[in-house]
Design an enzyme around this catalytic site. Sequence first.
Site, mmCIF file in Angstrom:
data_model
loop_
_atom_site.group_PDB
_atom_site.id
_atom_site.type_symbol
_atom_site.label_atom_id
_atom_site.label_comp_id
_atom_site.label_asym_id
_atom_site.label_seq_id
_atom_site.Cartn_x
_atom_site.Cartn_y
_atom_site.Cartn_z
ATOM 1 N N TYR A 18 5.906 2.300 -10.354
ATOM 2 C CA TYR A 18 5.884 2.615 -8.931
ATOM 3 C C TYR A 18 6.930 1.775 -8.185
ATOM 4 O O TYR A 18 7.675 2.293 -7.355
ATOM 5 C CB TYR A 18 4.483 2.381 -8.357
ATOM 6 C CG TYR A 18 4.336 2.917 -6.959
ATOM 7 C CD1 TYR A 18 4.077 4.264 -6.730
ATOM 8 C CD2 TYR A 18 4.479 2.091 -5.848
ATOM 9 C CE1 TYR A 18 3.962 4.766 -5.442
ATOM 10 C CE2 TYR A 18 4.364 2.581 -4.565
ATOM 11 C CZ TYR A 18 4.110 3.922 -4.372
ATOM 12 O OH TYR A 18 4.009 4.416 -3.102
ATOM 13 N N HIS A 22 10.488 3.179 -6.252
ATOM 14 C CA HIS A 22 10.749 2.919 -4.834
ATOM 15 C C HIS A 22 11.931 1.991 -4.598
ATOM 16 O O HIS A 22 12.359 1.811 -3.456
ATOM 17 C CB HIS A 22 9.478 2.422 -4.144
ATOM 18 C CG HIS A 22 8.525 3.542 -3.891
ATOM 19 N ND1 HIS A 22 7.671 4.007 -4.866
ATOM 20 C CD2 HIS A 22 8.340 4.319 -2.803
ATOM 21 C CE1 HIS A 22 6.987 5.021 -4.371
ATOM 22 N NE2 HIS A 22 7.370 5.232 -3.121
ATOM 23 N N TRP A 76 8.754 15.169 -4.787
ATOM 24 C CA TRP A 76 8.414 13.744 -4.793
ATOM 25 C C TRP A 76 6.903 13.550 -4.936
ATOM 26 O O TRP A 76 6.442 12.738 -5.742
ATOM 27 C CB TRP A 76 8.928 13.086 -3.511
ATOM 28 C CG TRP A 76 8.659 11.610 -3.456
ATOM 29 C CD1 TRP A 76 7.609 10.985 -2.843
ATOM 30 C CD2 TRP A 76 9.442 10.571 -4.041
ATOM 31 N NE1 TRP A 76 7.698 9.633 -3.009
ATOM 32 C CE2 TRP A 76 8.815 9.345 -3.747
ATOM 33 C CE3 TRP A 76 10.618 10.554 -4.783
ATOM 34 C CZ2 TRP A 76 9.317 8.117 -4.156
ATOM 35 C CZ3 TRP A 76 11.123 9.327 -5.194
ATOM 36 C CH2 TRP A 76 10.476 8.130 -4.884
#
Length: 119
Positions: A18, A22, A76
């Site tokens: 994650y 990002h 996404w």
Amino acid sequence: MNRVCFCLQVAPEHLDEYRTRHAAVWPDMLAALRDAGWHDYSLFLRADGLLVGYFLTDDLAASRAAMEATDVNARWQAQMAPFFLGLDGARPDDGFLVLDEIFNLDAQLVAAQASGDLT
């Protein structure tokens, strides 16, 4: 501008991935967020997976609807959905819990100054 804060829970086994995703969000996703009226958007991730998001927007419903209308957001969200716990089939952008703002320093300073309680 309205301040929006929300929470989600990232599964512990997905924390590293994650963070990686990002660190370099797709440019078309960045543009879509900007164009949909998301400003000063930040995510904060605790070691146990608690994710807190914050952004400014003129209209939360309109900003969410604008993102919903984009193809990049659908892609996404589909890729991010497996990272989260407790969504019960909802997409992350539909499953986040918006928190109530109960204190804002700037707003209270302005009010106190206007009432003469602050010098």
